[in-house]
Scaffold this motif. Structure first.
Motif, PDB file in Angstrom:
ATOM      1  N   ILE A  96       0.542  -1.027   0.191  1.00 19.35           N
ATOM      2  CA  ILE A  96       0.356   0.435   0.077  1.00 19.35           C
ATOM      3  C   ILE A  96       0.813   1.231  -0.215  1.00 19.35           C
ATOM      4  N   PRO A  97       0.646   1.938  -1.176  1.00 18.20           N
ATOM      5  CA  PRO A  97       1.972   3.151  -1.166  1.00 18.20           C
ATOM      6  C   PRO A  97       1.164   4.543  -0.776  1.00 18.20           C
ATOM      7  N   PHE A  98       1.543   4.761   0.646  1.00 13.94           N
ATOM      8  CA  PHE A  98       1.116   6.227   1.615  1.00 13.94           C
ATOM      9  C   PHE A  98       1.222   6.864   0.646  1.00 13.94           C
ATOM     10  N   GLU A  99       2.455   6.681   0.199  1.00  7.28           N
ATOM     11  CA  GLU A  99       3.059   8.092  -0.434  1.00  7.28           C
ATOM     12  C   GLU A  99       2.623   9.025  -1.203  1.00  7.28           C
ATOM     13  N   THR A 100       2.166   7.572  -2.386  1.00 10.27           N
ATOM     14  CA  THR A 100       1.920   7.963  -3.866  1.00 10.27           C
ATOM     15  C   THR A 100      -0.414   8.987  -3.186  1.00 10.27           C
ATOM     16  N   LEU A 101      -0.451   7.865  -2.613  1.00 14.72           N
ATOM     17  CA  LEU A 101      -2.195   7.882  -2.118  1.00 14.72           C
ATOM     18  C   LEU A 101      -2.143   9.717  -1.653  1.00 14.72           C
ATOM     19  N   LYS A 118      -5.907  21.594  15.846  1.00 18.62           N
ATOM     20  CA  LYS A 118      -6.672  22.642  16.149  1.00 18.62           C
ATOM     21  C   LYS A 118      -7.778  22.653  17.255  1.00 18.62           C
ATOM     22  N   GLU A 119      -8.420  20.772  17.578  1.00 20.11           N
ATOM     23  CA  GLU A 119      -9.003  20.424  18.612  1.00 20.11           C
ATOM     24  C   GLU A 119      -8.491  19.629  19.518  1.00 20.11           C
ATOM     25  N   GLY A 120      -7.556  19.407  19.045  1.00 20.02           N
ATOM     26  CA  GLY A 120      -6.314  19.456  20.492  1.00 20.02           C
ATOM     27  C   GLY A 120      -7.056  17.716  20.617  1.00 20.02           C
ATOM     28  N   LYS A 121      -6.899  17.155  19.427  1.00 16.85           N
ATOM     29  CA  LYS A 121      -6.569  15.203  19.607  1.00 16.85           C
ATOM     30  C   LYS A 121      -6.969  14.780  18.313  1.00 16.85           C
ATOM     31  N   SER A 122      -5.845  13.858  17.463  1.00 10.84           N
ATOM     32  CA  SER A 122      -6.458  13.326  16.144  1.00 10.84           C
ATOM     33  C   SER A 122      -6.927  12.584  15.237  1.00 10.84           C
ATOM     34  N   THR A 123      -8.288  12.912  16.291  1.00 10.48           N
ATOM     35  CA  THR A 123      -9.521  12.188  15.516  1.00 10.48           C
ATOM     36  C   THR A 123      -9.704  12.464  13.946  1.00 10.48           C
ATOM     37  N   GLN A 124      -9.862  13.713  13.920  1.00 10.82           N
ATOM     38  CA  GLN A 124     -10.303  14.100  12.886  1.00 10.82           C
ATOM     39  C   GLN A 124      -8.853  12.729  11.750  1.00 10.82           C
ATOM     40  N   PHE A 125      -7.810  13.078  12.097  1.00  9.43           N
ATOM     41  CA  PHE A 125      -6.944  12.626  11.549  1.00  9.43           C
ATOM     42  C   PHE A 125      -6.640  11.062  11.313  1.00  9.43           C
ATOM     43  N   ILE A 126      -7.600  10.681  12.324  1.00  2.28           N
ATOM     44  CA  ILE A 126      -7.220   9.051  12.637  1.00  2.28           C
ATOM     45  C   ILE A 126      -8.678   8.495  11.284  1.00  2.28           C
ATOM     46  N   VAL A 127      -9.659   9.152  11.222  1.00  5.64           N
ATOM     47  CA  VAL A 127     -10.410   9.201  10.453  1.00  5.64           C
ATOM     48  C   VAL A 127     -10.581   9.600   8.881  1.00  5.64           C
ATOM     49  N   TYR A 128      -9.054  10.333   8.314  1.00  4.53           N
ATOM     50  CA  TYR A 128      -8.978  10.211   7.685  1.00  4.53           C
ATOM     51  C   TYR A 128      -7.990   9.444   6.992  1.00  4.53           C
ATOM     52  N   MET A 129      -6.858   9.309   7.831  1.00  2.67           N
ATOM     53  CA  MET A 129      -5.909   7.988   7.123  1.00  2.67           C
ATOM     54  C   MET A 129      -7.230   6.660   7.374  1.00  2.67           C
ATOM     55  N   LEU A 130      -8.389   5.961   7.749  1.00  8.25           N
ATOM     56  CA  LEU A 130      -8.920   4.578   7.747  1.00  8.25           C
ATOM     57  C   LEU A 130      -9.124   5.199   6.386  1.00  8.25           C
ATOM     58  N   VAL A 131     -10.190   6.531   6.278  1.00  5.09           N
ATOM     59  CA  VAL A 131     -10.642   6.266   4.765  1.00  5.09           C
ATOM     60  C   VAL A 131      -9.607   5.727   3.378  1.00  5.09           C
ATOM     61  N   VAL A 132      -8.433   6.620   3.632  1.00  2.00           N
ATOM     62  CA  VAL A 132      -7.651   6.158   2.848  1.00  2.00           C
ATOM     63  C   VAL A 132      -6.947   4.772   2.710  1.00  2.00           C
ATOM     64  N   ILE A 133      -7.301   4.290   3.847  1.00  2.88           N
ATOM     65  CA  ILE A 133      -6.984   2.734   3.722  1.00  2.88           C
ATOM     66  C   ILE A 133      -7.594   2.248   3.586  1.00  2.88           C
ATOM     67  N   GLU A 135      -9.811   2.449   1.284  1.00  2.98           N
ATOM     68  CA  GLU A 135      -9.629   2.753  -0.896  1.00  2.98           C
ATOM     69  C   GLU A 135      -8.647   1.976  -0.835  1.00  2.98           C
ATOM     70  N   SER A 136      -7.425   2.377  -0.002  1.00  2.93           N
ATOM     71  CA  SER A 136      -6.865   1.894  -0.588  1.00  2.93           C
ATOM     72  C   SER A 136      -6.155   0.454  -0.576  1.00  2.93           C
ATOM     73  N   LEU A 137      -7.110  -0.095  -0.195  1.00  2.00           N
ATOM     74  CA  LEU A 137      -7.001  -1.307   0.522  1.00  2.00           C
ATOM     75  C   LEU A 137      -8.605  -2.114  -0.532  1.00  2.00           C
ATOM     76  N   ALA A 138      -9.627  -1.086  -1.036  1.00  2.00           N
ATOM     77  CA  ALA A 138      -9.938  -1.901  -2.252  1.00  2.00           C
ATOM     78  C   ALA A 138      -9.993  -2.209  -3.564  1.00  2.00           C
ATOM     79  N   ASP A 139      -9.044  -0.341  -3.924  1.00  2.28           N
ATOM     80  CA  ASP A 139      -8.165  -0.943  -4.711  1.00  2.28           C
ATOM     81  C   ASP A 139      -7.061  -1.782  -5.165  1.00  2.28           C
ATOM     82  N   LEU A 140      -6.734  -2.474  -3.936  1.00  2.00           N
ATOM     83  CA  LEU A 140      -5.793  -3.512  -3.841  1.00  2.00           C
ATOM     84  C   LEU A 140      -6.540  -4.424  -4.529  1.00  2.00           C
ATOM     85  N   LEU A 141      -7.886  -4.698  -3.792  1.00  2.00           N
ATOM     86  CA  LEU A 141      -8.683  -6.333  -4.375  1.00  2.00           C
ATOM     87  C   LEU A 141      -8.959  -5.625  -5.242  1.00  2.00           C
ATOM     88  N   THR A 142      -9.640  -4.919  -6.448  1.00  2.00           N
ATOM     89  CA  THR A 142      -9.848  -4.891  -7.432  1.00  2.00           C
ATOM     90  C   THR A 142      -8.927  -5.324  -8.539  1.00  2.00           C
TER      91      THR A 142
END
Length: 209
Positions: A96-101, A118-133, A135-142
């Motif tokens: 899974i090429p994170f740099e490219t994605l 700004k929120e002082g917690k990593s929640t939004q970044f976690i949500v963003y990265m889980l979406v990237v992960i 989508e990347s796994l779905a692309d790999l399966l396809t």
């Protein structure tokens, strides 16, 4: 080290204040450099907790960017560490090429970092990265369910595998092809001038030109 030759004093914690600037706006002001050793010690201690690897990798990635322990290369290091943490539990993440994605839409990446900052917690970044992960796994399966030409296989493999490799490494990515097909692909790559071969027989290794 990974950053040797790219920046001064690679692998050494910064001794000055730094921040992330986008255009004329300061997106993130990192903690004082005096705090970096302690913050990094706590971050590595977090790796030993029972948190599931998917979440742990996202949190580590975000905290690496937040702490900004080095003068430069923090983004690359954060993404590398996320890959290594995920690979320790799920070997498929080697492909899974994170740099490219992330580079395909860097604005979303920096927006997620800024929002979490700004929120002082990593929640939004976690949500963003889980979406990237996801989508990347779905692309790999396809990808694994499609039939590709030799050139398409070589092109894809080059995008995810930059270092020296063997025929076995190639077949680990394309699990449905035979040994003879893999050999023909690699021979074609040499003929096209995109691959060079070192060694013979079972000691053969390949590298993209």
């Amino acid at each position: 080290t990974l950053m040797s030759g790219l920046i001064d004093k690679p692998g050494v914690y910064r001794k000055q204040g730094v921040g992330i600037v986008k255009g004329s706006k300061v997106e993130h002001l990192a903690p004082p450099h005096q705090n970096v050793p302690g913050l990094m010690k706590d971050l590595f201690a977090y790796l030993k907790t029972d948190e599931i690897e998917l979440i742990k990798s996202c949190v580590f990635h975000y905290e690496m960017e937040f702490i900004h322990p080095f003068i430069d290369g923090n983004g690359r290091m954060g993404r590398l560490w996320q890959t290594l943490i995920l690979m320790s539990k799920y070997p498929v993440f080697e492909y899974i090429p994170f740099e490219t994605l992330i580079s395909q839409d860097q604005n979303k990446y920096y927006t997620a970092l800024a929002t979490s900052d700004k929120e002082g917690k990593s929640t939004q970044f976690i949500v963003y990265m889980l979406v990237v992960i996801d989508e990347s796994l779905a692309d790999l399966l396809t990808f694994n369910n499609r039939t590709f030409t030799t050139e398409q296989r070589l092109d894809y493999f080059q995008s995810v595998h930059k270092k020296e490799f063997t025929r076995k490494d190639y077949m680990n990515t394309f699990k449905d092809i035979s040994t003879s097909t893999a050999s023909r692909d690699l021979k074609k790559g040499i003929e096209l001038g995109i691959l060079t071969k070192q060694g013979e027989m079972n000691k053969s290794r390949y590298v993209f030109s």
